[in-house]
Scaffold this motif. Sequence first.
Motif, short mmCIF file in Angstrom:
data_model
loop_
_atom_site.label_atom_id
_atom_site.label_comp_id
_atom_site.label_asym_id
_atom_site.label_seq_id
_atom_site.Cartn_x
_atom_site.Cartn_y
_atom_site.Cartn_z
N PRO A 54 0.82 -1.22 0.00
CA PRO A 54 0.00 0.00 0.00
C PRO A 54 0.85 1.27 0.00
O PRO A 54 1.99 1.27 0.47
CB PRO A 54 -0.79 -0.12 1.30
CG PRO A 54 0.05 -0.99 2.18
CD PRO A 54 0.75 -1.94 1.27
N ARG A 55 0.25 2.31 -0.53
CA ARG A 55 0.98 3.54 -0.77
C ARG A 55 1.54 4.18 0.50
O ARG A 55 2.59 4.82 0.47
CB ARG A 55 0.07 4.52 -1.48
CG ARG A 55 0.81 5.09 -2.67
CD ARG A 55 -0.07 5.91 -3.51
NE ARG A 55 0.27 5.62 -4.91
CZ ARG A 55 -0.08 6.39 -5.90
NH1 ARG A 55 -0.80 7.45 -5.66
NH2 ARG A 55 0.27 6.09 -7.10
N HIS A 56 0.80 4.03 1.63
CA HIS A 56 1.28 4.70 2.85
C HIS A 56 2.56 4.07 3.39
O HIS A 56 3.20 4.62 4.26
CB HIS A 56 0.18 4.76 3.92
CG HIS A 56 -0.34 3.43 4.33
ND1 HIS A 56 0.35 2.59 5.17
CD2 HIS A 56 -1.47 2.77 4.01
CE1 HIS A 56 -0.34 1.48 5.34
NE2 HIS A 56 -1.44 1.56 4.65
N ASP A 57 2.97 2.91 2.82
CA ASP A 57 4.24 2.30 3.19
C ASP A 57 5.41 2.89 2.41
O ASP A 57 6.57 2.66 2.75
CB ASP A 57 4.22 0.79 2.94
CG ASP A 57 3.42 0.06 4.00
OD1 ASP A 57 2.91 0.73 4.92
OD2 ASP A 57 3.31 -1.17 3.91
N GLN A 58 5.12 3.61 1.33
CA GLN A 58 6.23 4.02 0.46
C GLN A 58 7.00 5.20 1.03
O GLN A 58 6.51 5.95 1.87
CB GLN A 58 5.74 4.28 -0.96
CG GLN A 58 4.99 5.58 -1.15
CD GLN A 58 4.53 5.73 -2.61
OE1 GLN A 58 4.38 4.76 -3.35
NE2 GLN A 58 4.30 6.95 -3.02
N SER A 59 8.26 5.32 0.57
CA SER A 59 9.13 6.40 1.03
C SER A 59 9.51 7.26 -0.17
O SER A 59 9.74 6.75 -1.27
CB SER A 59 10.39 5.79 1.65
OG SER A 59 11.46 6.70 1.58
N LYS A 82 9.95 5.74 -3.78
CA LYS A 82 8.54 5.39 -3.99
C LYS A 82 8.31 3.94 -4.44
O LYS A 82 7.22 3.60 -4.86
CB LYS A 82 7.87 6.34 -4.99
CG LYS A 82 7.88 7.80 -4.53
CD LYS A 82 6.83 8.62 -5.26
CE LYS A 82 7.24 8.92 -6.69
NZ LYS A 82 6.29 9.82 -7.36
#
Lengths: 244, 257, 201
Positions: free
Chosen positions: A59-64, A116
């Motif tokens: 999920p996107r909220h895990d990306q840096s 990302k």
Amino acid sequence: MEKPQLIIDGKRLDGREMEDLRPVKITAHVLNDANGSAYVEWGKNKILAGVYGPRECIPRHDQSLIRAVVRARYNMAPFCSLEEHGRSGPSRRSVELSKVISEVFENVIISEAYPKTQIQIFIEVLQSDGGTRCAAVTAAAVALADAGIPMRDLVCAVAVGKADGQLVLDCSKEEDNYGESDMPVAIAPRNGEILLFQMDGLLTRDEIDTGLTMVQRAAEKISAMQAAALQQVYERKTAPKLEM
Amino acid sequence: MEILDELSRDALRRLIATGRRADGRDMYSYRDIGIQKNPVPNAEGSALVSLGKTQILVGVKFDIAKPFADKPDEGVLSTGAELVPLASGTFETGPPREEAIELARVVDRGIRSSNTIDLKSFYIDKEKVLGIYVDIWVLDFDGNFFDAAGLAAMAALKSARMPKVEDGKIIRSESAGKLKLTSDVVTCTFAKADTSFLLDPSFDEEKGMDGRITIATTPEHVCAIQKGGWGAFTQKDIMSLVDISFAKGKELRSLLQ
Amino acid sequence: MSNIIVPGQMVADKPLKMGYAYVENGKTYATVMSLLTDDHKLIPLCGPYEPLAGDGIVGFVSEIKFSGYSINIRTPAAAYLSSRDCRDKLALGDVLAATIRLVDEVKSLELEDAKILRDGTLVQIGPAKIPRVIGKKNSMINIIKEKTGCEIYAGRNGYAWVSSQGNSDLAIRTLRKIEHEAHISGLTNRVSDFLASAGKQ
């Protein structure tokens, strides 16, 4: 079961000297779909690693926004052990190992190059024989290199343990079960930095020091095998295939 | 990647219309098949099968189990499958998805319906029977996991050693001989694209197909069928595919010897 | 094959500024599987596509947006093509060749000079192998085009497009052969022989 004698006439139960590795065989690029893969036989351990990425991080909220997220998943097949049929799904042990293995590779992967995204390392223990996490790290490093993921070094791992009062390299299953201590270590062999370090049982300060020196010496041998396995990929013409 | 699938579909249609397949096979040929027996000796039986670029490992384990209430005098057969995430960029981590469950159930039905394993011989006492666990581990996926898994399951069963049972306990270090099997079950899977049928579809072909049918046979009987996908089949289609499955079944069975 | 370099291997005992390498304590180490050339360059043997402005790519429309399109070019995030930079009106799934205009620090990509490619097949090839598919000054791709009669676009990103017109079957098999044997010397001769013998059949 009663504890068996682990060292008889100065030799270990499988005939090894204190600082011998079990037979190790490494093959890179054994899968067709994965971006990179490796298969390691280490004693009776049979471990397969596959790498995907860098790909979209979900999920996107895990990306840096700064670096790629590195995620390892260590999993044991239900038929891998000599004992009973295993239960499927992650155990507390496999979740812990997945975490510490992810952290090993977060250290060496040049993840700033892929913001990302995520890099996934999938490890399947197809047959277990003591020391699976070290064989898994060794396999995963080769799979990452085979996927072309930029890394500062090719990591490898091996355990040192204590059996019948003596330090032994690369514990067998019996030494693991009945020995006094087990200390798995992963290293970046280029500079000797320690990236995974666990230990249980009882060791003295000096035993830890000597044990780590034994690991450093063994790492040179293992990393030479990893490099040879990767170079062999470019001498083959056939499609990737697993030879077990 | 749905759009990429659509592009594959168009490419497949164009090719099939000319009577060809991308890898040069004819419509009813298998890709290269490789079988390695007993690659995981910790399990009582195992086999690694490659079907083109699809690679599947099956392990067989025995355990003490409780009999089912409706079959108190029979052992327990349990078949599982995992689409291991390293096998394909399209597989995900997490609990088994419906595709994995369908795969396990189709392979299970073939083995179970054929009665190839005498589950009555697994009876120990009122409380205990032997359980046999067949686990399908898809390691590298390029289409048609049904036939590869069916073949690997059968090869693993044929390599399986029965553990010795004493006082209701398994003694794994001692063997009670080979697992007895009465017949070899094999499965043939066909993809349907427009009006053509293709045996052993690759992943690209599966992405472009309308429907799929899997037919499991023993030398004498059909023992499991599973239709999948949106497409429809006529009775005539099905009967001709059953005939082909019996003919191809002979080829597959010879590989198991 | 000692010129095949693995990650972490020292490639120079002095600091050198080179691609796919890093410097630590005055020495230079490789970061990827690569070939070390005589003039001290590392040529990667595998790995993901590293987008650069000016690269020719092949992709397809994965989403239609308000004033342009998302184009899948096998990078983790899709590239963006503004409708101003494309003469044709595009539909979902349309395949196109384009040039990368811009890569920013979080690897967002913008495309320009898009040209729609109709009636053909999209083929995936390892991005590290694309330079061999293209060849020196387009030599390899020109041989395949000539012998098969196909129109071919090989994108740096690892998608190639082969027109249906011509012997597209043979063209795709040739691309696969190059992908498998990219690292083995004498490639051009083997490809010519392969195309010649296939042409006779």
